[in-house]
Enzyme design. Structure first.
Site, PDB file in Angstrom:
ATOM      1  N   CYS A 161      -0.709  -7.657  10.321  1.00  0.00           N
ATOM      2  CA  CYS A 161      -0.073  -6.466   9.720  1.00  0.00           C
ATOM      3  C   CYS A 161       1.426  -6.674   9.491  1.00  0.00           C
ATOM      4  CB  CYS A 161      -0.283  -5.241  10.596  1.00  0.00           C
ATOM      5  SG  CYS A 161       0.438  -3.762   9.854  1.00  0.00           S
ATOM      6  N   CYS A 192       5.551  -0.668  14.323  1.00  0.00           N
ATOM      7  CA  CYS A 192       4.425   0.228  14.586  1.00  0.00           C
ATOM      8  C   CYS A 192       4.446   0.741  16.029  1.00  0.00           C
ATOM      9  CB  CYS A 192       3.098  -0.484  14.302  1.00  0.00           C
ATOM     10  SG  CYS A 192       1.682   0.600  14.523  1.00  0.00           S
ATOM     11  N   ASP A 202      -4.019  10.100   1.381  1.00  0.00           N
ATOM     12  CA  ASP A 202      -5.429  10.351   1.688  1.00  0.00           C
ATOM     13  C   ASP A 202      -5.678   9.957   3.146  1.00  0.00           C
ATOM     14  OD1 ASP A 202      -5.368   7.634   1.689  1.00  0.00           O
ATOM     15  OD2 ASP A 202      -6.945   7.344   0.192  1.00  0.00           O
ATOM     16  N   TYR A 248      -3.778  14.514  -5.168  1.00  0.00           N
ATOM     17  CA  TYR A 248      -3.743  13.083  -4.863  1.00  0.00           C
ATOM     18  C   TYR A 248      -3.589  12.262  -6.140  1.00  0.00           C
ATOM     19  CZ  TYR A 248      -5.166   8.466  -3.286  1.00  0.00           C
ATOM     20  OH  TYR A 248      -5.199   7.118  -3.022  1.00  0.00           O
ATOM     21  N   CYS A 251      -4.178  -6.037  13.591  1.00  0.00           N
ATOM     22  CA  CYS A 251      -2.721  -5.934  13.791  1.00  0.00           C
ATOM     23  C   CYS A 251      -2.039  -7.300  13.691  1.00  0.00           C
ATOM     24  CB  CYS A 251      -2.414  -5.280  15.129  1.00  0.00           C
ATOM     25  SG  CYS A 251      -3.106  -3.614  15.265  1.00  0.00           S
ATOM     26  N   GLU A 293      -7.772   6.142 -11.485  1.00  0.00           N
ATOM     27  CA  GLU A 293      -7.647   7.148 -10.421  1.00  0.00           C
ATOM     28  C   GLU A 293      -8.775   8.171 -10.488  1.00  0.00           C
ATOM     29  OE1 GLU A 293      -5.920   6.938  -7.807  1.00  0.00           O
ATOM     30  OE2 GLU A 293      -4.739   5.233  -8.457  1.00  0.00           O
TER      31      GLU A 293
HETATM   32  N1  ADE Z   1      -7.911   4.326  -4.385  1.00  0.00           N
HETATM   33  C1  ADE Z   1      -7.375   5.303  -5.134  1.00  0.00           C
HETATM   34  N2  ADE Z   1      -6.483   4.800  -6.007  1.00  0.00           N
HETATM   35  C2  ADE Z   1      -6.461   3.461  -5.835  1.00  0.00           C
HETATM   36  C3  ADE Z   1      -5.776   2.395  -6.441  1.00  0.00           C
HETATM   37  N3  ADE Z   1      -4.914   2.622  -7.426  1.00  0.00           N
HETATM   38  N4  ADE Z   1      -5.998   1.147  -5.994  1.00  0.00           N
HETATM   39  C4  ADE Z   1      -6.889   0.946  -4.991  1.00  0.00           C
HETATM   40  N5  ADE Z   1      -7.567   1.898  -4.387  1.00  0.00           N
HETATM   41  C5  ADE Z   1      -7.376   3.153  -4.795  1.00  0.00           C
END
Ligand code: ADE
Length: 348
Positions: free
Chosen positions: A202, A208, A140, A122, A199, A39
């Site tokens: 999806c 949706c 995000d 985040y 789509c 992360e």
């Molecule tokens: N972007 C931020 N965290 C992520 C994750 N764990 N897997 C894929 N993309 C990401």
């Protein structure tokens, strides 16, 4: 048949998820150290760039204790190329704190995670959900896009942010918060893309609202950008003995702490016009006029002023605005400047 959108998303993720080195397979809980490391690396950096760095870091430092014992120089060198180097310094500070004060175990709730160096809102939500199965959703731009389409959110961003967060929160499955968070990320990156969303593939299509309206690309709705204000200013190119006067800008404010040309008339002399440059900053556009002159007497230096050799201006580290103005100053001297007559006194 899945009963709701969350279940449909988890079914899709179980089959179609990206195989990433920090993800556990076969329903196992992933190692919090690996989740945290991924992360931090993924802040402002793409999955493709992060992958080889993640592999190298975890081979060299397989545990938080191993990373905590590393020299800062080694970690910075291993990070080179990932950018945003404050992240690497925070990474090491965080590893050392977790090793020294948490017995080598990451705390398992969002608030405690957020108190650690380098872990923002985040990342704390992502780690809490993915590593510990906590009810949290990292939201995000990708997740905002998916949810604003799924619910056809009519309020424009950024005002809709708290509503979108609440919609995300209401969808979190229990158990399955970690997979849900990562499924949202994968859906946003592979299918529910900003342009031409796929789509047809999806898993959320049946739920949706934007798809039902026939215009998924119309979401998220964005507030019209306020027109950028336009400002004007004057900079001075004062030359003496092959050197040009630069000033260190105050630490706070625009281009704080950088070197630039003076913006306050540094000498009461006759200046020559050398045109203007346009430059766009995040919050305003600037047109800056350049006035040039050369003086013969030895000027007295003042605090924060330096005389930089004109032929080595490229090494002075000028920010773009002043590099553009310096190019005009150089063009002015090429054209054959005339020494400026003294108007009153020399250096003001
Ligand atoms: N972007 C931020 N965290 C992520 C994750 N764990 N897997 C894929 N993309 C990401």
């Amino acid at each position: 048949m899945p009963v709701d959108a969350s279940e449909a998303l988890l079914c899709w993720y179980a089959v179609d998820k990206r195989r990433l080195p920090w993800r556990a397979e076969g329903g196992a809980r992933p190692d919090p150290y690996r989740v945290w490391l991924s992360e931090i690396m993924l802040q402002q950096t793409t999955v493709a760039t992060v992958r080889p760095y993640f592999e190298r870091f975890t081979t060299r430092w397989p545990t938080v204790a191993a990373l905590a014992a590393a020299e800062e120089g080694e970690v910075m060198a291993a990070w080179a190329g990932l950018g945003y180097y404050a992240r690497a310094r925070n990474l090491l500070a965080c590893a050392r704190l977790v090793a020294a004060e948490h017995g080598g175990r990451f705390p398992d709730d969002e608030a405690s995670l957020r108190s650690l160096p380098g872990i923002g809102v985040y990342s704390a939500a992502a780690i809490a959900a993915i590593a510990f199965g906590r009810r949290a959703v990292p939201v995000d731009g990708n997740v905002e896009r998916v949810l604003s389409r799924l619910y056809a959110v009519k309020e424009p961003l950024p005002a809709a942010r708290s509503k979108i967060r609440a919609l995300a929160d209401a969808m979190i499955p229990d158990p399955g918060a970690g997979d849900f968070a990562q499924a949202m990320m994968d859906l946003g990156s592979a299918i529910c893309t900003p342009r031409s969303p796929d789509c047809g593939r999806c898993p959320l299509r049946a739920w949706c609202a934007a798809f039902a309206e026939g215009d998924p690309e119309g979401y998220p709705i964005k507030a019209p950008k306020a027109a950028r204000p336009h400002r004007t200013g004057t900079a001075y190119w004062l030359e003496h003995d092959g050197k040009v006067l630069l000033v260190r800008r105050p630490a706070r404010g625009l281009l704080g702490g950088m070197l630039g040309l003076p913006e306050i008339e540094p000498a009461a002399i006759a200046w020559q016009e050398a045109g203007a440059v346009d430059h766009v900053f995040t919050h305003f556009a600037l047109t800056m006029r350049l006035l040039c002159a050369e003086i013969e007497g030895q000027p007295e230096g003042r605090h924060g002023e330096t005389w930089s050799p004109v032929d080595r201006l490229g090494d002075a580290g000028l920010p773009t605005l002043f590099a553009k103005l310096a190019a005009r100053g150089l063009a002015w001297r090429e054209k054959g400047k005339a020494p400026a007559p003294v108007r009153q006194g020399t250096i003001a």
